[in-house]
Design a protein around this motif. Sequence first.
Motif, short mmCIF file in Angstrom:
data_model
loop_
_atom_site.label_atom_id
_atom_site.label_comp_id
_atom_site.label_asym_id
_atom_site.label_seq_id
_atom_site.Cartn_x
_atom_site.Cartn_y
_atom_site.Cartn_z
N THR A 159 0.83 -1.22 0.00
CA THR A 159 0.00 0.00 0.00
C THR A 159 0.86 1.25 0.00
O THR A 159 0.62 2.18 -0.79
CB THR A 159 -0.93 -0.01 1.21
N GLU A 160 1.87 1.30 0.85
CA GLU A 160 2.67 2.51 0.99
C GLU A 160 3.71 2.65 -0.11
O GLU A 160 3.92 3.75 -0.63
CB GLU A 160 3.35 2.53 2.36
N PRO A 181 5.66 2.49 -13.34
CA PRO A 181 6.40 2.78 -14.58
C PRO A 181 7.87 3.09 -14.35
O PRO A 181 8.69 2.86 -15.24
CB PRO A 181 5.66 4.01 -15.15
N ASN A 182 8.21 3.60 -13.17
CA ASN A 182 9.59 4.00 -12.89
C ASN A 182 10.39 2.93 -12.17
O ASN A 182 11.50 3.20 -11.69
CB ASN A 182 9.62 5.30 -12.09
N ALA A 186 4.85 6.38 -6.85
CA ALA A 186 4.14 7.40 -7.61
C ALA A 186 4.71 8.79 -7.33
O ALA A 186 4.85 9.62 -8.25
CB ALA A 186 2.65 7.36 -7.29
N MET A 187 5.05 9.07 -6.08
CA MET A 187 5.71 10.33 -5.76
C MET A 187 7.03 10.46 -6.51
O MET A 187 7.34 11.51 -7.08
CB MET A 187 5.97 10.43 -4.25
N ALA A 188 7.80 9.38 -6.51
CA ALA A 188 9.10 9.41 -7.18
C ALA A 188 8.94 9.68 -8.67
O ALA A 188 9.72 10.45 -9.26
CB ALA A 188 9.82 8.08 -6.96
N GLU A 189 7.94 9.08 -9.27
CA GLU A 189 7.72 9.28 -10.71
C GLU A 189 7.51 10.76 -11.03
O GLU A 189 7.99 11.26 -12.06
CB GLU A 189 6.51 8.46 -11.16
N ALA A 190 6.82 11.46 -10.13
CA ALA A 190 6.56 12.88 -10.37
C ALA A 190 7.83 13.71 -10.33
O ALA A 190 7.88 14.81 -10.89
CB ALA A 190 5.57 13.41 -9.33
#
Length: 384
Positions: free
Chosen positions: A268-269, A306-307, A275-279
């Motif tokens: 979950t985390e 994706p990353n 997702a934060m890293a991808e941004a």
Amino acid sequence: MTTITNYELFEVPPRWLFLRLETSDGVVGWGEPVVEGRAHTVRGAVEELIETYLLGEDPTRIEDHWQAMYRGGFYRGGPVLMSAIAGIDQALWDIKGKQFGAPVYELLGGPVRDRVRIYQWVGGDRPADVGEAAAAKVDAGFTALKMNATAELRRVDTPEAVAEAVERLGEVRERVGPAVDIGVDFHGRVSKPMAKRLASALEPHEPFFIEEPVLPGHNDALPEIAARTSTPIATGERMYSRWDFKQIFENGAVDVIQPDLSHAGGITEVKKIAAMAEAYDVAMAPHCPLGPIALASCLQVDAVAPNALIQEQSLDIHYNEGNDVLDYLVDPSVFDYDEGFVELPDGPGLGVEIDADYVRERAEQAVDWHNPVWRHDDGSVAEW
């Protein structure tokens, strides 16, 4: 309504803690909640969370359970609580996948890749004979390796210590050539001034990344270290939530994050951290010198992120004495490695079937793994 009715915890060799979570309709989920060397402590945290909150609850409300376990106790974060939550979270996702008859990654939006690249450890805590070991792993089909940069270092060490680290990496590069990636782990055992020197000195041999160049408490030094090298900077195995990762995303110094699926709050985390890293255009390579449940959990997130760059795994790692990753699986072929990749597991839940009878047998062994306490030549404690 299906509810959580029972659980068991198993401390097994070499240094792992497995959780078996059972529901009222007989579905079983497995998780791996452990801090290496602190299994007894995490065991107590898991028991407390399950006994005081989770028993009798609907297993499908995973996000709500995560929030309640994280926020419900007032004090939050840190390796013990987050590792306990991580293992429970893995088991809940395993149950949910089995209820739907689908891999967890299908419930997370479906895969963005068919297989995941992996790397193999060479050398040991005090790296030695790395050239020969690296060549053997490449001959076995691995295309990426990782090694420790050094043994213990003084806060400001000698030119010889730096030269030895450079020579070791150079030996590996010479043996495997430019088509193989070589990650170099500083393991948090290197001070800021030595990290700056080593990052620059190792660069001619083109490391895949330098890992944990300083301890997380010194992440404010990462921009200065990154400014001295073009080698990607990786860190994150001792960071336990998305809030711990905020600073390194914002300061722009890190290229690869390495959250651990058994330490950073579970599936979950870590999906949120990814997702934060991808941004921030940061790749992810989950930390996993652990067992088969942790690795299966990593692959579920690797499948949908994706990353995701590459995956650590602990087959034949120097810590695995007595048992190894595949020993606890009914079907070890789920982790067959081919040309440096592993296929996404396609079974329901985490996609691995744990041999419960063998787990119970091995849990009868005394397990008391603790990392060594190293000391400098003046008697003071060194970072391991």
